[in-house]
Scaffold this motif. Structure first.
Motif, PDB file in Angstrom:
ATOM      1  N   ALA A 105      33.646  74.616  37.419  1.00 52.14           N
ATOM      2  CA  ALA A 105      34.246  74.664  38.969  1.00 52.14           C
ATOM      3  C   ALA A 105      33.706  73.540  39.715  1.00 52.14           C
ATOM      4  O   ALA A 105      34.247  72.507  40.454  1.00 52.14           O
ATOM      5  CB  ALA A 105      33.653  75.975  39.498  1.00 52.14           C
ATOM      6  N   ALA A 106      32.288  73.309  39.620  1.00 49.20           N
ATOM      7  CA  ALA A 106      31.820  72.002  40.194  1.00 49.20           C
ATOM      8  C   ALA A 106      32.123  70.624  39.726  1.00 49.20           C
ATOM      9  O   ALA A 106      32.216  69.688  40.521  1.00 49.20           O
ATOM     10  CB  ALA A 106      30.145  72.338  40.325  1.00 49.20           C
ATOM     11  N   ILE A 107      32.153  70.788  38.487  1.00 51.58           N
ATOM     12  CA  ILE A 107      32.533  69.444  37.505  1.00 51.58           C
ATOM     13  C   ILE A 107      34.066  68.972  38.201  1.00 51.58           C
ATOM     14  O   ILE A 107      34.335  67.848  38.666  1.00 51.58           O
ATOM     15  CB  ILE A 107      32.548  69.330  36.301  1.00 51.58           C
ATOM     16  CG1 ILE A 107      30.933  69.566  35.969  1.00 51.58           C
ATOM     17  CG2 ILE A 107      33.167  68.466  35.584  1.00 51.58           C
ATOM     18  CD1 ILE A 107      30.699  69.848  34.422  1.00 51.58           C
ATOM     19  N   VAL A 108      34.935  69.941  38.204  1.00 49.07           N
ATOM     20  CA  VAL A 108      36.294  69.655  38.753  1.00 49.07           C
ATOM     21  C   VAL A 108      36.319  69.182  40.182  1.00 49.07           C
ATOM     22  O   VAL A 108      36.923  68.125  40.514  1.00 49.07           O
ATOM     23  CB  VAL A 108      37.151  71.017  38.380  1.00 49.07           C
ATOM     24  CG1 VAL A 108      38.579  70.756  39.149  1.00 49.07           C
ATOM     25  CG2 VAL A 108      37.225  70.967  37.099  1.00 49.07           C
ATOM     26  N   ALA A 109      35.432  69.866  40.972  1.00 50.49           N
ATOM     27  CA  ALA A 109      35.389  69.563  42.359  1.00 50.49           C
ATOM     28  C   ALA A 109      34.805  68.278  42.663  1.00 50.49           C
ATOM     29  O   ALA A 109      35.547  67.187  43.196  1.00 50.49           O
ATOM     30  CB  ALA A 109      34.637  70.653  43.061  1.00 50.49           C
ATOM     31  N   ALA A 110      33.785  67.786  41.827  1.00 52.02           N
ATOM     32  CA  ALA A 110      33.200  66.558  41.797  1.00 52.02           C
ATOM     33  C   ALA A 110      33.968  65.349  41.310  1.00 52.02           C
ATOM     34  O   ALA A 110      34.200  64.472  41.896  1.00 52.02           O
ATOM     35  CB  ALA A 110      31.876  66.629  41.168  1.00 52.02           C
ATOM     36  N   ASP A 111      34.783  65.835  40.345  1.00 55.01           N
ATOM     37  CA  ASP A 111      35.771  64.590  39.628  1.00 55.01           C
ATOM     38  C   ASP A 111      36.610  64.426  40.447  1.00 55.01           C
ATOM     39  O   ASP A 111      37.214  63.135  40.719  1.00 55.01           O
ATOM     40  CB  ASP A 111      36.208  65.477  38.482  1.00 55.01           C
ATOM     41  CG  ASP A 111      37.308  64.346  37.570  1.00 55.01           C
ATOM     42  OD1 ASP A 111      36.858  62.941  37.611  1.00 55.01           O
ATOM     43  OD2 ASP A 111      38.179  65.047  36.929  1.00 55.01           O
ATOM     44  N   GLU A 112      37.273  65.452  41.194  1.00 54.58           N
ATOM     45  CA  GLU A 112      38.469  65.013  42.080  1.00 54.58           C
ATOM     46  C   GLU A 112      38.079  64.133  43.441  1.00 54.58           C
ATOM     47  O   GLU A 112      38.808  63.642  44.095  1.00 54.58           O
ATOM     48  CB  GLU A 112      39.014  66.464  42.596  1.00 54.58           C
ATOM     49  CG  GLU A 112      39.798  67.138  41.580  1.00 54.58           C
ATOM     50  CD  GLU A 112      40.677  68.455  41.731  1.00 54.58           C
ATOM     51  OE1 GLU A 112      40.368  68.941  43.047  1.00 54.58           O
ATOM     52  OE2 GLU A 112      41.236  68.969  41.131  1.00 54.58           O
ATOM     53  N   LEU A 113      36.931  64.184  43.727  1.00 56.21           N
ATOM     54  CA  LEU A 113      36.236  63.498  44.657  1.00 56.21           C
ATOM     55  C   LEU A 113      35.519  62.091  44.281  1.00 56.21           C
ATOM     56  O   LEU A 113      34.966  61.467  44.993  1.00 56.21           O
ATOM     57  CB  LEU A 113      35.326  64.143  45.570  1.00 56.21           C
ATOM     58  CG  LEU A 113      35.860  65.304  46.415  1.00 56.21           C
ATOM     59  CD1 LEU A 113      34.941  66.455  47.049  1.00 56.21           C
ATOM     60  CD2 LEU A 113      36.941  64.657  47.229  1.00 56.21           C
ATOM     61  N   GLY A 114      35.659  61.709  42.800  1.00 54.54           N
ATOM     62  CA  GLY A 114      35.086  60.513  42.341  1.00 54.54           C
ATOM     63  C   GLY A 114      33.480  60.780  41.950  1.00 54.54           C
ATOM     64  O   GLY A 114      33.141  59.535  41.915  1.00 54.54           O
ATOM     65  N   TYR A 115      33.019  61.850  41.857  1.00 56.84           N
ATOM     66  CA  TYR A 115      31.618  62.075  41.362  1.00 56.84           C
ATOM     67  C   TYR A 115      31.624  62.663  40.149  1.00 56.84           C
ATOM     68  O   TYR A 115      30.394  63.288  39.848  1.00 56.84           O
ATOM     69  CB  TYR A 115      31.069  63.016  42.427  1.00 56.84           C
ATOM     70  CG  TYR A 115      30.925  62.569  43.790  1.00 56.84           C
ATOM     71  CD1 TYR A 115      30.508  61.495  44.124  1.00 56.84           C
ATOM     72  CD2 TYR A 115      31.634  63.537  44.787  1.00 56.84           C
ATOM     73  CE1 TYR A 115      30.653  60.832  45.586  1.00 56.84           C
ATOM     74  CE2 TYR A 115      31.703  62.961  46.258  1.00 56.84           C
ATOM     75  CZ  TYR A 115      31.196  61.792  46.570  1.00 56.84           C
ATOM     76  OH  TYR A 115      31.097  61.406  47.754  1.00 56.84           O
ATOM     77  N   LYS A 116      32.372  62.498  39.222  1.00 60.45           N
ATOM     78  CA  LYS A 116      32.323  62.877  37.758  1.00 60.45           C
ATOM     79  C   LYS A 116      31.054  62.687  37.157  1.00 60.45           C
ATOM     80  O   LYS A 116      30.127  63.304  36.565  1.00 60.45           O
ATOM     81  CB  LYS A 116      33.431  62.907  36.928  1.00 60.45           C
ATOM     82  CG  LYS A 116      33.569  63.765  35.649  1.00 60.45           C
ATOM     83  CD  LYS A 116      34.864  63.495  34.909  1.00 60.45           C
ATOM     84  CE  LYS A 116      34.638  64.482  33.556  1.00 60.45           C
ATOM     85  NZ  LYS A 116      35.998  64.436  33.064  1.00 60.45           N
TER      86      LYS A 116
END
Length: 178
Positions: free
Chosen positions: A108-119
């Motif tokens: 969940a955190a990885i998807v959230a971070a990925d969508e904001l450019g922090y993957k």
């Protein structure tokens, strides 16, 4: 306003967050169907031990259908909260740490971070923490053998409160593109 990448549809995010859980859901539905047919066959033979066995298998699988659905919903709430926190604070290890407990929470955190450019940042953080791709079992299960009897397990795993996002990321990404 902060610049954010183009955002996927909320349903796409929901399925990405719970990808492992959605595959599990399909598996439990198929298992339930299989166990039910075996149970029906056992009823015709009237063997009490075999009937009890297949009914137990069916009930185990059938109950897991609902547990997986509730877990998926809870992870989606984690995703929405993590995305707001990453948007407010940028990539922050304290936020990522909040979701270290299980594979599904990390996803969940990885998807959230990925969508904001922090993957890259979040994957690097979890790698430094020693998290491996095969760490599926939540860490608390090995640390607390009585977890089934703890409120935190039920609240955090299946009964996460509905979280209303502070931002409409989809419209923000469209406005930024214009």
């Amino acid at each position: 306003m902060k610049s954010i990448p183009k955002q996927p549809h909320i349903l796409a995010s929901y399925f990405r967050v719970g990808q492992l859980l959605h595959w599990s859901l399909i598996l439990f539905i198929l298992e339930s169907w299989f166990y039910w047919t075996m149970f029906e066959g056992a009823l015709e033979k009237n063997s009490l031990l075999v009937i009890a066995f297949w009914m137990s298998c069916f009930l185990f699988s059938f109950v897991h259908i609902f547990l997986v659905i509730m877990d998926g919903w809870s992870r989606f709430q984690n995703y929405k909260r993590a995305k707001d926190l990453f948007f407010d604070h940028g990539f922050n290890t304290k936020v990522a740490e909040m979701y270290t407990g299980s594979k599904c929470q990390r996803n969940a955190a990885i998807v959230a971070a990925d969508e904001l450019g922090y993957k890259d940042e979040i994957l690097s953080f979890y790698k430094k923490k020693g998290v491996k791709w095969y760490h599926y079992m939540p860490y608390f299960m090995s640390q607390d053998p009585w977890f089934l009897f703890r409120n935190y397990f039920w609240e955090r795993t299946f009964l996460e409160k509905t979280y209303t996002p502070k931002y409409n990321f989809h419209s923000m990404s469209i406005e930024h593109a214009l």
